[in-house]
Design a protein around this motif. Structure first.
Motif, PDB file in Angstrom:
ATOM      1  N   MET A 156       0.855  -1.203   0.000  1.00  0.00           N
ATOM      2  CA  MET A 156       0.000   0.000   0.000  1.00  0.00           C
ATOM      3  C   MET A 156       0.885   1.245   0.000  1.00  0.00           C
ATOM      4  O   MET A 156       2.024   1.203   0.391  1.00  0.00           O
ATOM      5  N   GLY A 157       0.307   2.335  -0.362  1.00  0.00           N
ATOM      6  CA  GLY A 157       1.070   3.570  -0.443  1.00  0.00           C
ATOM      7  C   GLY A 157       1.255   3.995  -1.889  1.00  0.00           C
ATOM      8  O   GLY A 157       1.057   3.193  -2.800  1.00  0.00           O
ATOM      9  N   TYR A 158       1.614   5.251  -2.057  1.00  0.00           N
ATOM     10  CA  TYR A 158       1.702   5.809  -3.413  1.00  0.00           C
ATOM     11  C   TYR A 158       3.107   6.270  -3.723  1.00  0.00           C
ATOM     12  O   TYR A 158       3.899   6.578  -2.842  1.00  0.00           O
ATOM     13  N   SER A 159       3.420   6.273  -5.029  1.00  0.00           N
ATOM     14  CA  SER A 159       4.652   6.884  -5.516  1.00  0.00           C
ATOM     15  C   SER A 159       4.414   8.378  -5.698  1.00  0.00           C
ATOM     16  O   SER A 159       3.273   8.806  -5.899  1.00  0.00           O
TER      17      SER A 159
ATOM     18  N   ARG B  71       1.682  17.343   2.464  1.00  0.00           N
ATOM     19  CA  ARG B  71       1.515  15.909   2.687  1.00  0.00           C
ATOM     20  C   ARG B  71       0.049  15.558   2.953  1.00  0.00           C
ATOM     21  O   ARG B  71      -0.467  14.554   2.439  1.00  0.00           O
ATOM     22  N   ASP B  72      -0.624  16.388   3.733  1.00  0.00           N
ATOM     23  CA  ASP B  72      -2.026  16.100   4.048  1.00  0.00           C
ATOM     24  C   ASP B  72      -2.888  16.114   2.785  1.00  0.00           C
ATOM     25  O   ASP B  72      -3.848  15.353   2.674  1.00  0.00           O
ATOM     26  N   TYR B  73      -2.558  17.009   1.850  1.00  0.00           N
ATOM     27  CA  TYR B  73      -3.313  17.050   0.595  1.00  0.00           C
ATOM     28  C   TYR B  73      -3.188  15.716  -0.143  1.00  0.00           C
ATOM     29  O   TYR B  73      -4.181  15.125  -0.564  1.00  0.00           O
ATOM     30  N   TRP B  74      -1.947  15.234  -0.287  1.00  0.00           N
ATOM     31  CA  TRP B  74      -1.750  13.986  -1.046  1.00  0.00           C
ATOM     32  C   TRP B  74      -2.374  12.797  -0.311  1.00  0.00           C
ATOM     33  O   TRP B  74      -2.957  11.910  -0.939  1.00  0.00           O
ATOM     34  N   ASP B  75      -2.239  12.766   1.005  1.00  0.00           N
ATOM     35  CA  ASP B  75      -2.840  11.659   1.760  1.00  0.00           C
ATOM     36  C   ASP B  75      -4.368  11.669   1.619  1.00  0.00           C
ATOM     37  O   ASP B  75      -5.007  10.611   1.528  1.00  0.00           O
ATOM     38  N   PHE B  76      -4.921  12.872   1.593  1.00  0.00           N
ATOM     39  CA  PHE B  76      -6.369  13.041   1.403  1.00  0.00           C
ATOM     40  C   PHE B  76      -6.793  12.485   0.033  1.00  0.00           C
ATOM     41  O   PHE B  76      -7.764  11.731  -0.085  1.00  0.00           O
ATOM     42  N   LEU B  77      -6.023  12.839  -1.019  1.00  0.00           N
ATOM     43  CA  LEU B  77      -6.354  12.305  -2.355  1.00  0.00           C
ATOM     44  C   LEU B  77      -6.185  10.784  -2.390  1.00  0.00           C
ATOM     45  O   LEU B  77      -6.968  10.071  -3.022  1.00  0.00           O
ATOM     46  N   TYR B  78      -5.169  10.289  -1.706  1.00  0.00           N
ATOM     47  CA  TYR B  78      -4.918   8.846  -1.718  1.00  0.00           C
ATOM     48  C   TYR B  78      -6.055   8.078  -1.044  1.00  0.00           C
ATOM     49  O   TYR B  78      -6.443   6.999  -1.501  1.00  0.00           O
TER      50      TYR B  78
ATOM     51  N   LYS C 276      -9.083   8.935  -1.201  1.00  0.00           N
ATOM     52  CA  LYS C 276     -10.117   8.885  -2.245  1.00  0.00           C
ATOM     53  C   LYS C 276      -9.749   7.832  -3.290  1.00  0.00           C
ATOM     54  O   LYS C 276     -10.613   7.130  -3.823  1.00  0.00           O
ATOM     55  N   ALA C 277      -8.444   7.735  -3.584  1.00  0.00           N
ATOM     56  CA  ALA C 277      -8.001   6.787  -4.614  1.00  0.00           C
ATOM     57  C   ALA C 277      -8.327   5.359  -4.211  1.00  0.00           C
ATOM     58  O   ALA C 277      -8.750   4.543  -5.042  1.00  0.00           O
ATOM     59  N   LEU C 278      -8.141   5.057  -2.933  1.00  0.00           N
ATOM     60  CA  LEU C 278      -8.368   3.694  -2.474  1.00  0.00           C
ATOM     61  C   LEU C 278      -9.827   3.277  -2.665  1.00  0.00           C
ATOM     62  O   LEU C 278     -10.125   2.094  -2.786  1.00  0.00           O
ATOM     63  N   ALA C 279     -10.717   4.262  -2.695  1.00  0.00           N
ATOM     64  CA  ALA C 279     -12.137   3.958  -2.882  1.00  0.00           C
ATOM     65  C   ALA C 279     -12.594   4.272  -4.309  1.00  0.00           C
ATOM     66  O   ALA C 279     -13.787   4.169  -4.621  1.00  0.00           O
ATOM     67  N   SER C 280     -11.671   4.656  -5.180  1.00  0.00           N
ATOM     68  CA  SER C 280     -12.067   5.138  -6.510  1.00  0.00           C
ATOM     69  C   SER C 280     -12.250   3.996  -7.499  1.00  0.00           C
ATOM     70  O   SER C 280     -11.344   3.183  -7.684  1.00  0.00           O
ATOM     71  N   PRO C 281     -13.399   3.955  -8.174  1.00  0.00           N
ATOM     72  CA  PRO C 281     -13.551   2.965  -9.249  1.00  0.00           C
ATOM     73  C   PRO C 281     -12.832   3.405 -10.520  1.00  0.00           C
ATOM     74  O   PRO C 281     -12.784   2.653 -11.500  1.00  0.00           O
TER      75      PRO C 281
ATOM     76  N   LEU D  40     -11.185   8.009 -19.373  1.00  0.00           N
ATOM     77  CA  LEU D  40     -11.142   6.840 -18.491  1.00  0.00           C
ATOM     78  C   LEU D  40     -12.074   6.970 -17.295  1.00  0.00           C
ATOM     79  O   LEU D  40     -12.327   5.996 -16.596  1.00  0.00           O
ATOM     80  N   GLY D  41     -12.576   8.186 -17.054  1.00  0.00           N
ATOM     81  CA  GLY D  41     -13.366   8.445 -15.861  1.00  0.00           C
ATOM     82  C   GLY D  41     -12.449   8.823 -14.709  1.00  0.00           C
ATOM     83  O   GLY D  41     -11.251   8.497 -14.707  1.00  0.00           O
ATOM     84  N   ALA D  42     -12.986   9.547 -13.754  1.00  0.00           N
ATOM     85  CA  ALA D  42     -12.190  10.013 -12.625  1.00  0.00           C
ATOM     86  C   ALA D  42     -13.074  10.207 -11.409  1.00  0.00           C
ATOM     87  O   ALA D  42     -14.281  10.425 -11.536  1.00  0.00           O
ATOM     88  N   THR D  43     -12.459  10.114 -10.257  1.00  0.00           N
ATOM     89  CA  THR D  43     -13.096  10.606  -9.037  1.00  0.00           C
ATOM     90  C   THR D  43     -12.758  12.093  -8.955  1.00  0.00           C
ATOM     91  O   THR D  43     -11.591  12.465  -8.812  1.00  0.00           O
ATOM     92  N   TYR D  44     -13.772  12.914  -9.126  1.00  0.00           N
ATOM     93  CA  TYR D  44     -13.572  14.366  -9.125  1.00  0.00           C
ATOM     94  C   TYR D  44     -13.807  14.904  -7.715  1.00  0.00           C
ATOM     95  O   TYR D  44     -14.843  14.649  -7.112  1.00  0.00           O
TER      96      TYR D  44
END
Ligand SMILES: Nc1nc2c(ncn2[C@@H]2O[C@H](COP(=O)(O)OP(=O)(O)OP(=O)(O)O)[C@@H](O)[C@H]2O)c(=O)[nH]1
Length: 186
Positions: free
Chosen positions: A1-4, A97-104, A106-111, A157-161
């Motif tokens: 888990m975790g992002y680049s 850092r909080d911004y990226w963690d916040f987006l991440y 969302k990413a974990l739940a993003s279809p 491709l679609g996105a979580t906006y």
């Protein structure tokens, strides 16, 4: 888990007048601010066609050069070791850092393979966004077709906006303030 975490720094900085990645802003180069915002990433690197020494992170060149920031995005997704990649321009000193963690989160739940902020007027922030490696064929196809529009990726491709109002309520109105020209920096 975790992002680049990848910072694009290969641009011409025509409007800025000098390499904006290296421009000292409030005591450190703009690139340093953006790299520090990515301190929560599992790995960090710069994508650029020229060296950036002294930042303590690898610098990877564009693999398909000539498509502006889309080339940088392509190289970022190609080099990343993790499926989700935080991709940032080098001129966004108010990311955190909080911004990226916040987006991440969302990413974990993003279809969808993109998580990107947008304002009510349809304006996107594609260079302060998370991309899944699944975007690579679309990115490569656009480069080969000469279509360098970043927003075509979420459109296709679609996105979580994520609404700008939600982002700015948490991280401040200036979160996406970027420096195309020197005078735009507060
Ligand atoms: N790796 C890579 N990054 C790029 C390329 N072109 C632009 N970028 C980066 O993409 C981000 C957004 O680009 P712009 O804000 O337009 O920066 P720029 O192209 O240097 O600026 P202008 O010359 O004024 O348009 C910045 O971080 C640039 O460094 C490229 O060909 N390769």
């Amino acid at each position: 888990m975790g992002y680049s975490g990848a910072v694009l720094a290969g641009g011409a900085s025509k409007r800025f007048g000098e390499d904006k990645a290296l421009f000292p802003y409030r005591g450190k180069p703009l690139l340093q601010w953006v790299l520090e915002s990515l301190q929560g990433a599992k790995e960090r690197f710069v994508v650029a066609n020229r060296p950036y020494e002294g930042f303590g992170v690898p610098v990877y060149p564009d693999l398909l050069p000539g498509a502006d920031s889309l080339s940088g995005l392509h190289s970022a997704l190609s080099h990343a070791r993790h499926p989700w990649v935080a991709v940032a321009a080098c001129d966004l000193p108010f990311l955190s850092r909080d911004y990226w963690d916040f987006l991440y989160e969302k990413a974990l739940a993003s279809p969808y393979p993109v998580v990107v902020a947008y304002s009510g007027e349809g304006h996107l922030e594609p260079l302060a966004a998370l991309y899944h490696k699944d975007c690579l064929p679309q990115v490569e196809g656009q480069i080969r077709a000469g279509d360098f529009l970043l927003r075509r990726i979420p459109e296709t491709l679609g996105a979580t906006y994520v609404p700008f109002a939600e982002v700015s309520a948490r991280f401040g109105e200036r979160v996406f303030l970027n420096a195309n020209r020197k005078e735009e920096l507060p």
